[in-house]
Write a protein that holds these residues in place. Sequence first.
Motif, PDB file in Angstrom:
ATOM      1  N   PHE A 110      12.392   3.837   6.395  1.00 16.88           N
ATOM      2  CA  PHE A 110      13.730   4.152   6.893  1.00 16.88           C
ATOM      3  C   PHE A 110      13.665   5.079   8.103  1.00 16.88           C
ATOM      4  O   PHE A 110      14.461   4.953   9.029  1.00 16.88           O
ATOM      5  N   GLY A 111      12.717   6.002   8.094  1.00 21.15           N
ATOM      6  CA  GLY A 111      12.564   6.906   9.238  1.00 21.15           C
ATOM      7  C   GLY A 111      12.150   6.174  10.497  1.00 21.15           C
ATOM      8  O   GLY A 111      12.608   6.496  11.596  1.00 21.15           O
ATOM      9  N   THR A 112      11.305   5.172  10.347  1.00 17.81           N
ATOM     10  CA  THR A 112      10.885   4.377  11.496  1.00 17.81           C
ATOM     11  C   THR A 112      12.055   3.571  12.044  1.00 17.81           C
ATOM     12  O   THR A 112      12.269   3.511  13.250  1.00 17.81           O
ATOM     13  N   VAL A 113      12.837   2.977  11.157  1.00 15.56           N
ATOM     14  CA  VAL A 113      14.000   2.219  11.602  1.00 15.56           C
ATOM     15  C   VAL A 113      15.001   3.135  12.305  1.00 15.56           C
ATOM     16  O   VAL A 113      15.653   2.734  13.272  1.00 15.56           O
ATOM     17  N   ALA A 114      15.100   4.384  11.852  1.00 16.18           N
ATOM     18  CA  ALA A 114      16.016   5.347  12.469  1.00 16.18           C
ATOM     19  C   ALA A 114      15.444   5.937  13.754  1.00 16.18           C
ATOM     20  O   ALA A 114      16.105   6.747  14.400  1.00 16.18           O
ATOM     21  N   GLY A 115      14.213   5.544  14.106  1.00 16.37           N
ATOM     22  CA  GLY A 115      13.617   6.017  15.352  1.00 16.37           C
ATOM     23  C   GLY A 115      12.925   7.355  15.244  1.00 16.37           C
ATOM     24  O   GLY A 115      12.704   8.035  16.241  1.00 16.37           O
ATOM     25  N   ARG A 116      12.551   7.768  14.041  1.00 18.14           N
ATOM     26  CA  ARG A 116      11.923   9.079  13.833  1.00 18.14           C
ATOM     27  C   ARG A 116      10.624   8.933  13.045  1.00 18.14           C
ATOM     28  O   ARG A 116      10.378   9.648  12.088  1.00 18.14           O
ATOM     29  N   HIS A 117       9.783   7.993  13.452  1.00 22.93           N
ATOM     30  CA  HIS A 117       8.558   7.695  12.709  1.00 22.93           C
ATOM     31  C   HIS A 117       7.657   8.914  12.567  1.00 22.93           C
ATOM     32  O   HIS A 117       7.137   9.178  11.489  1.00 22.93           O
ATOM     33  N   ARG A 118       7.453   9.647  13.652  1.00 17.95           N
ATOM     34  CA  ARG A 118       6.526  10.784  13.606  1.00 17.95           C
ATOM     35  C   ARG A 118       6.899  11.783  12.526  1.00 17.95           C
ATOM     36  O   ARG A 118       6.069  12.198  11.729  1.00 17.95           O
ATOM     37  N   TYR A 119       8.138  12.199  12.510  1.00 17.20           N
ATOM     38  CA  TYR A 119       8.584  13.222  11.568  1.00 17.20           C
ATOM     39  C   TYR A 119       8.481  12.726  10.125  1.00 17.20           C
ATOM     40  O   TYR A 119       7.960  13.433   9.251  1.00 17.20           O
TER      41      TYR A 119
END
Length: 155
Positions: A110-119
């Motif tokens: 879900f973080g990757t889809v939201a554009g925040r893969h690193r965090y």
Amino acid sequence: RRPPPPPAHLSTMLRIARRRVCTAGGGGSASDRFWAWTTQQRPSWRESPTEAAVAFCVFGVTGSTSVALVRPALKRTIGLEGSMREGPWSYRITSLVAVSPIYATLLVSFGTVAGRHRYFAYMANKIFGRFLPNFVMKRISETAGWCFPGSRIVK
């Protein structure tokens, strides 16, 4: 009738302009552009209200989804029903053990889809690091370290 073809220098200029527009944003394919977007450095959630809102939404959706997946799975696979408040203890322990890896995996997704893969990859590392021994974490970092740009799995 067709219009006459443009002069050679104009078609060359159009081709160059089209190439620049299509590759703006760091890459050729859509997946390359998406990966560049989702792994880019972003401000801290403490500094940016937008980043905080995205992080809170991702954590909320991930928590709800992981519990919604684990509860029916426990009931179907081993016939275990209950709740964290009312028990039984076997449900509480099994639920915690089952939810943690699913939660961490969904968090990265879900973080990757939201554009925040690193965090979110960093946060999943912390979750897995609490349950897995160091030699397993080191092995993961050697084989899947490319998934976690800018973060260390094992120090």
